[in-house]
Design an enzyme around this catalytic site. Sequence first.
Site, PDB file in Angstrom:
ATOM      1  N   CYS A 171     -73.476  15.058  21.418  1.00  0.00           N
ATOM      2  CA  CYS A 171     -72.563  14.199  20.657  1.00  0.00           C
ATOM      3  C   CYS A 171     -71.120  14.470  21.109  1.00  0.00           C
ATOM      4  CB  CYS A 171     -72.691  14.490  19.159  1.00  0.00           C
ATOM      5  SG  CYS A 171     -71.497  13.548  18.193  1.00  0.00           S
ATOM      6  N   CYS A 210     -67.759  17.105  11.266  1.00  0.00           N
ATOM      7  CA  CYS A 210     -67.578  15.737  11.748  1.00  0.00           C
ATOM      8  C   CYS A 210     -67.482  14.725  10.596  1.00  0.00           C
ATOM      9  CB  CYS A 210     -68.703  15.373  12.702  1.00  0.00           C
ATOM     10  SG  CYS A 210     -70.203  14.923  11.857  1.00  0.00           S
ATOM     11  N   GLU A 225     -76.562  24.118  18.142  1.00  0.00           N
ATOM     12  CA  GLU A 225     -75.159  23.747  18.383  1.00  0.00           C
ATOM     13  C   GLU A 225     -74.295  25.009  18.534  1.00  0.00           C
ATOM     14  OE1 GLU A 225     -73.294  20.970  15.617  1.00  0.00           O
ATOM     15  OE2 GLU A 225     -71.382  21.921  16.062  1.00  0.00           O
ATOM     16  N   HIS A 238     -82.530  16.490  14.879  1.00  0.00           N
ATOM     17  CA  HIS A 238     -83.404  17.292  14.020  1.00  0.00           C
ATOM     18  C   HIS A 238     -84.122  16.420  12.987  1.00  0.00           C
ATOM     19  CE1 HIS A 238     -81.166  21.267  15.070  1.00  0.00           C
ATOM     20  NE2 HIS A 238     -82.151  21.000  15.892  1.00  0.00           N
ATOM     21  N   THR A 280     -70.423  21.522  13.436  1.00  0.00           N
ATOM     22  CA  THR A 280     -69.993  20.213  12.929  1.00  0.00           C
ATOM     23  C   THR A 280     -70.668  19.805  11.619  1.00  0.00           C
ATOM     24  OG1 THR A 280     -71.706  19.185  14.262  1.00  0.00           O
ATOM     25  CG2 THR A 280     -69.486  19.266  15.225  1.00  0.00           C
TER      26      THR A 280
HETATM   27  S1  SF4 Z   1     -73.723  14.818  12.654  1.00  0.00           S
HETATM   28 FE1  SF4 Z   1     -71.664  14.554  13.500  1.00  0.00          FE
HETATM   29  S2  SF4 Z   1     -71.550  15.949  15.252  1.00  0.00           S
HETATM   30 FE2  SF4 Z   1     -73.724  15.725  14.708  1.00  0.00          FE
HETATM   31  S3  SF4 Z   1     -74.454  14.056  16.008  1.00  0.00           S
HETATM   32 FE3  SF4 Z   1     -73.774  13.114  14.093  1.00  0.00          FE
HETATM   33  S4  SF4 Z   1     -71.620  12.506  14.480  1.00  0.00           S
HETATM   34 FE4  SF4 Z   1     -72.206  13.982  16.046  1.00  0.00          FE
END
Ligand code: SF4
Length: 333
Positions: free
Chosen positions: A113, A211, A143, A58, A181
């Site tokens: 991811c 995350c 997501e 994004h 996440t």
């Molecule tokens: S923000 Fe966290 S879940 Fe999203 S792509 Fe990055 S590491 Fe992966």
Amino acid sequence: MTTDLGTPRVLPSDEAERAVLLAAPRGYCAGVDRAVVTVEKALDLYGAPVYVRKQIVHNKHVVAGLEARGAIFVEELEEVPPGATVVFSAHGVSPEVHRQAEERDLKTIDATCPLVTKVHHEAKRFAGDDYDILLIGHAGHEEVEGTAGEAPEHIQLVEGPADVARIVVRDPAKVAWLSQTTLSVDETLETVAAIRERFPLLLDPPSDDICYATQNRQLAVKEISRDSDLVIVVGSGNSSNSVRLVEVALEAGAGSAYRVDDASEIEEAWLDGVRTVSVTSGASVPESLVQEVLAFLGERGYPDARAVHSAEESLIFALPKELRRDLKAAGRS
Ligand code: SF4
């Protein structure tokens, strides 16, 4: 523009008390880096065009850069010609999207991811054990759509504590929660506490769904916000983790906080009377955009930035297996 130690320079008296703090860590996470490199390598290997379902990450600058190299971003797979190569974005897709891709005979590269994939596995496991799953997240986010699609019969969305009263489950003793996440850690804890009050036997996910990168960037912005008159968060409006950084900065005590896609969106009036400016960026933001913000501040009499470190990051994800296989076959791994 960024220095850790910095040689002090002589400033005019009205500028002498100014400071710029730079959050660390900030910017690209391992999942975003992997997704962007996946599209770049796919373009190198297969040649343009390579189709990408949804924005790969994004950030409008990242998307524009990949478009210039021959990537074509589509909303749905019906826009992709049969037999073409399509990359799935870092936010993940539901099993239904994989099925559609197979039906259209598309060559797919899944850049979801791995930390989102982990949440998909948790959803499948809880659903397999016949739990009602409360997915904490934002309606309409890709997501959330991908994760919910793993077990639509078992999952219901909870956006915040206000939603908890209307939750209906089959068995209050068999309820589990999961989350997007990229949420605010503190707000999610509040929501979980409200859910647990209604369902004391609520089952937690085996490990944090929010995350490491989201958590670290929130920790880092808290660190710098306390002492800041102004916090500038670089990130796009559809980037959940970037938008959360503005909220966290304000909750942590920043005088004001704004999100900008790039330096051109900074309003001069935001700097009125501001001594300490802090700068950070969301997980999908290239560092060059942060450096442009620092240059903008430098041109207005602010000193070089001082980095404030609150966590170290070293995580790297391997590229998607389909791409690694093709790179190896082409002798390019
Ligand atoms: S923000 Fe966290 S879940 Fe999203 S792509 Fe990055 S590491 Fe992966």
